[in-house]
Scaffold this motif. Sequence first.
Motif, PDB file in Angstrom:
ATOM      1  N   ALA A 128       0.833  -1.207   0.000  1.00  0.00           N
ATOM      2  CA  ALA A 128       0.000   0.000   0.000  1.00  0.00           C
ATOM      3  C   ALA A 128       0.859   1.245   0.000  1.00  0.00           C
ATOM      4  CB  ALA A 128      -0.923  -0.006   1.214  1.00  0.00           C
ATOM      5  N   ARG A 129       1.941   1.226   0.835  1.00  0.00           N
ATOM      6  CA  ARG A 129       2.832   2.387   0.855  1.00  0.00           C
ATOM      7  C   ARG A 129       3.533   2.573  -0.485  1.00  0.00           C
ATOM      8  NH1 ARG A 129       3.882   0.582   6.186  1.00  0.00           N
ATOM      9  NH2 ARG A 129       5.713  -0.597   5.483  1.00  0.00           N
ATOM     10  N   LYS A 130       3.925   1.470  -1.104  1.00  0.00           N
ATOM     11  CA  LYS A 130       4.587   1.537  -2.404  1.00  0.00           C
ATOM     12  C   LYS A 130       3.645   2.105  -3.462  1.00  0.00           C
ATOM     13  CE  LYS A 130       7.095  -1.281  -5.755  1.00  0.00           C
ATOM     14  NZ  LYS A 130       7.567  -2.647  -6.100  1.00  0.00           N
ATOM     15  N   ALA A 131       2.387   1.639  -3.443  1.00  0.00           N
ATOM     16  CA  ALA A 131       1.405   2.136  -4.407  1.00  0.00           C
ATOM     17  C   ALA A 131       1.121   3.613  -4.173  1.00  0.00           C
ATOM     18  CB  ALA A 131       0.114   1.327  -4.308  1.00  0.00           C
ATOM     19  N   ALA A 132       1.010   4.010  -2.896  1.00  0.00           N
ATOM     20  CA  ALA A 132       0.750   5.421  -2.589  1.00  0.00           C
ATOM     21  C   ALA A 132       1.920   6.288  -3.030  1.00  0.00           C
ATOM     22  CB  ALA A 132       0.510   5.586  -1.089  1.00  0.00           C
ATOM     23  N   ALA A 133       3.158   5.795  -2.833  1.00  0.00           N
ATOM     24  CA  ALA A 133       4.337   6.555  -3.253  1.00  0.00           C
ATOM     25  C   ALA A 133       4.350   6.711  -4.772  1.00  0.00           C
ATOM     26  CB  ALA A 133       5.605   5.857  -2.773  1.00  0.00           C
ATOM     27  N   ALA A 134       3.976   5.630  -5.476  1.00  0.00           N
ATOM     28  CA  ALA A 134       3.937   5.707  -6.934  1.00  0.00           C
ATOM     29  C   ALA A 134       2.867   6.695  -7.396  1.00  0.00           C
ATOM     30  CB  ALA A 134       3.671   4.321  -7.527  1.00  0.00           C
ATOM     31  N   PHE A 135       1.730   6.710  -6.701  1.00  0.00           N
ATOM     32  CA  PHE A 135       0.671   7.656  -7.059  1.00  0.00           C
ATOM     33  C   PHE A 135       1.146   9.094  -6.850  1.00  0.00           C
ATOM     34  CE2 PHE A 135      -2.917  10.355  -6.034  1.00  0.00           C
ATOM     35  CZ  PHE A 135      -3.765  10.089  -7.085  1.00  0.00           C
ATOM     36  N   GLU A 136       1.808   9.346  -5.713  1.00  0.00           N
ATOM     37  CA  GLU A 136       2.332  10.687  -5.448  1.00  0.00           C
ATOM     38  C   GLU A 136       3.337  11.095  -6.525  1.00  0.00           C
ATOM     39  OE1 GLU A 136       1.481  12.832  -3.220  1.00  0.00           O
ATOM     40  OE2 GLU A 136       0.041  11.580  -2.156  1.00  0.00           O
ATOM     41  N   LYS A 137       4.171  10.153  -6.959  1.00  0.00           N
ATOM     42  CA  LYS A 137       5.152  10.445  -8.003  1.00  0.00           C
ATOM     43  C   LYS A 137       4.467  10.818  -9.306  1.00  0.00           C
ATOM     44  CE  LYS A 137       9.110   8.437 -10.439  1.00  0.00           C
ATOM     45  NZ  LYS A 137       9.971   7.230 -10.593  1.00  0.00           N
ATOM     46  N   GLU A 138       3.411  10.085  -9.650  1.00  0.00           N
ATOM     47  CA  GLU A 138       2.676  10.386 -10.877  1.00  0.00           C
ATOM     48  C   GLU A 138       1.968  11.728 -10.773  1.00  0.00           C
ATOM     49  OE1 GLU A 138       1.040  10.041 -14.672  1.00  0.00           O
ATOM     50  OE2 GLU A 138       2.726   9.028 -13.682  1.00  0.00           O
ATOM     51  N   GLU A 139       1.434  12.035  -9.584  1.00  0.00           N
ATOM     52  CA  GLU A 139       0.797  13.344  -9.384  1.00  0.00           C
ATOM     53  C   GLU A 139       1.797  14.474  -9.560  1.00  0.00           C
ATOM     54  OE1 GLU A 139      -1.243  13.573  -5.649  1.00  0.00           O
ATOM     55  OE2 GLU A 139      -3.187  13.435  -6.647  1.00  0.00           O
TER      56      GLU A 139
END
Length: 219
Positions: A128-139
């Motif tokens: 979940a943390r990895k996915a959230a970090a990837a989402f923040e990076k894309e944002e």
Amino acid sequence: MAKTPNRKLKTYQTSLGFFDQAIAAPSMKAALAAWGASSNLFHQGVAKETDDPDIVAATMEKPGVVLRRPVGSDGPFSESAELPTDLAEDDAGPKRRPKKRPAKTTKTKPAAKKTAKAPSRKSDDQAARKAAAAFEKEERRREAERKKEEAARARERARRDKAVASAQAALDKARREHEARAEAIDAERAALDERAEAEQRSWDKQRMKLEEAVRRARA
């Protein structure tokens, strides 16, 4: 180093134009922003949260990235989806029914022993943390792109404003020079008119004297 917010991502799905779209995002608002929607598609009933395992898996691999597939299909979602080539044919004519294949007889195999262990809560949290970090990076990437486009538009506006100001300044200068020349011509014309009137008055006096002299001579 700043910590990445641990926001649980959810998978949202909608249909826009010729494509179904899906995204892993922390909220409906974030999904609408990524889709570029100008209205609330969830309130309109054309967007929803989905728990389809295939769609969830695809979006979680690329959180924050809008994935697509041809509308109405059940194929996999991807970043570069293309419409099927037989779309027009399907709309124009009747659909052919697939031929029924004879059922295959299968032998019952003994159930395999379960060897895989259920993922631990710790691994779930890490994912979940990895996915959230990837989402923040894309944002952040999308925000950087928006700022880049805004900066380009600002430079273009500045260039256009500068060109307009330069052209306006040249026009104003030419107008002032023209007005100065016109005033000089008017002044010269007034002086010539005054000289012409003075010459006419002088001639009238001289003519009257000479005409009087001619009359006397004839008498």
